[in-house]
Motif scaffolding. Structure first.
Motif, PDB file in Angstrom:
ATOM      1  N   UNK A   1       0.844  -1.195   0.000  1.00  0.00           N
ATOM      2  CA  UNK A   1       0.000   0.000   0.000  1.00  0.00           C
ATOM      3  C   UNK A   1       0.877   1.242   0.000  1.00  0.00           C
ATOM      4  N   UNK A   2       0.715   2.079  -1.008  1.00  0.00           N
ATOM      5  CA  UNK A   2       1.510   3.293  -1.112  1.00  0.00           C
ATOM      6  C   UNK A   2       1.059   4.313  -0.074  1.00  0.00           C
ATOM      7  N   UNK A   3       2.020   4.812   0.701  1.00  0.00           N
ATOM      8  CA  UNK A   3       1.762   5.851   1.696  1.00  0.00           C
ATOM      9  C   UNK A   3       2.109   7.222   1.128  1.00  0.00           C
ATOM     10  N   UNK A   4       3.182   7.287   0.374  1.00  0.00           N
ATOM     11  CA  UNK A   4       3.608   8.551  -0.205  1.00  0.00           C
ATOM     12  C   UNK A   4       4.890   8.353  -0.990  1.00  0.00           C
ATOM     13  N   UNK A   5       5.376   9.418  -1.592  1.00  0.00           N
ATOM     14  CA  UNK A   5       6.616   9.355  -2.353  1.00  0.00           C
ATOM     15  C   UNK A   5       7.310  10.707  -2.299  1.00  0.00           C
ATOM     16  N   UNK A   6       8.582  10.703  -2.625  1.00  0.00           N
ATOM     17  CA  UNK A   6       9.358  11.935  -2.617  1.00  0.00           C
ATOM     18  C   UNK A   6      10.510  11.794  -3.590  1.00  0.00           C
ATOM     19  N   UNK A   7      11.013  12.928  -4.043  1.00  0.00           N
ATOM     20  CA  UNK A   7      12.194  12.968  -4.898  1.00  0.00           C
ATOM     21  C   UNK A   7      13.256  13.773  -4.167  1.00  0.00           C
TER      22      UNK A   7
END
Length: 204
Positions: free
Chosen positions: A177-183
């Motif tokens: 389950x994707x919670x969030x992402x960042x670069x």
């Protein structure tokens, strides 16, 4: 000169820095060339009382000089204002911060087990290069858990160009389950993509 500071040997380092500027300006130089010219008190420095190679190392660490392949050159000019110096140092501080943070997160001796914090929760890092498919990603997640834990949190770290591949792998499993992402990163050609996942490790 005398400068009140907690920085090691700052007075000698600054004397050496100004001597370098008076002699070389923006031109590159080597430590050997500098020592061969400073056989006596010249340009405001006496090599008999100053450890010139050590001073050059300190100046490089302080960010006043740059060094590559045995050559030094002035990074921050003495005739520039403080804003120009801050701009020069900003990228160096960002690189230092990123290196320390990465080493802390990946260290097996880290107090948090090498995990990374995101939105107040700890995530175990996994390099996407080491992952073959979604099942492999799940296997790596369960390795980081104790027997009584029901769910894990995982951060997949990948080159920015692989963001789509990471998403494809995650989409192939109902237990991710994707919670969030960042670069992360300052260089557009060298960005790191991070996807934060909640992992259901109980198959029942």
């Amino acid at each position: 000169m005398s400068t009140s500071s907690s920085l090691p040997d700052l007075d000698e380092a600054v004397d050496c820095y100004l001597a370098v500027w008076r002699r070389y300006g923006d031109d590159p130089f080597t430590a050997d060339a500098l020592l061969s010219e400073f056989e006596a008190h010249q340009h405001g420095i006496d090599p008999a009382t100053v450890d010139v190679p050590a001073a050059l190392d300190l100046l490089t660490a302080y960010g006043l000089l740059d060094r590559e392949d045995g050559e030094y050159w002035v990074r921050c000019r003495p005739d520039e204002d403080v804003d120009a110096w801050l701009e020069q140092q900003e990228r160096r501080i960002e690189r230092l911060h990123r290196a320390v943070r990465t080493a802390r997160e990946e260290s097996p001796d880290a107090g948090n087990g090498g995990s990374e914090q995101y939105l107040g929760e700890q995530y175990a890092p996994v390099a996407f290069d080491d992952v073959d498919d979604a099942a492999d990603l799940l296997a790596r997640a369960t390795e980081s858990l104790s027997g009584d834990e029901r769910a894990a949190r995982l951060v997949v770290r990948a080159p920015g160009t692989a963001a789509g591949e990471v998403q494809d792998v995650v989409d192939r499993s109902e237990r991710l389950e994707k919670v969030g992402s960042a670069v992360e990163g300052d260089d557009p050609d060298d960005l790191e993509f991070r996807m934060y996942l909640r992992v259901d490790v109980d198959e029942e």
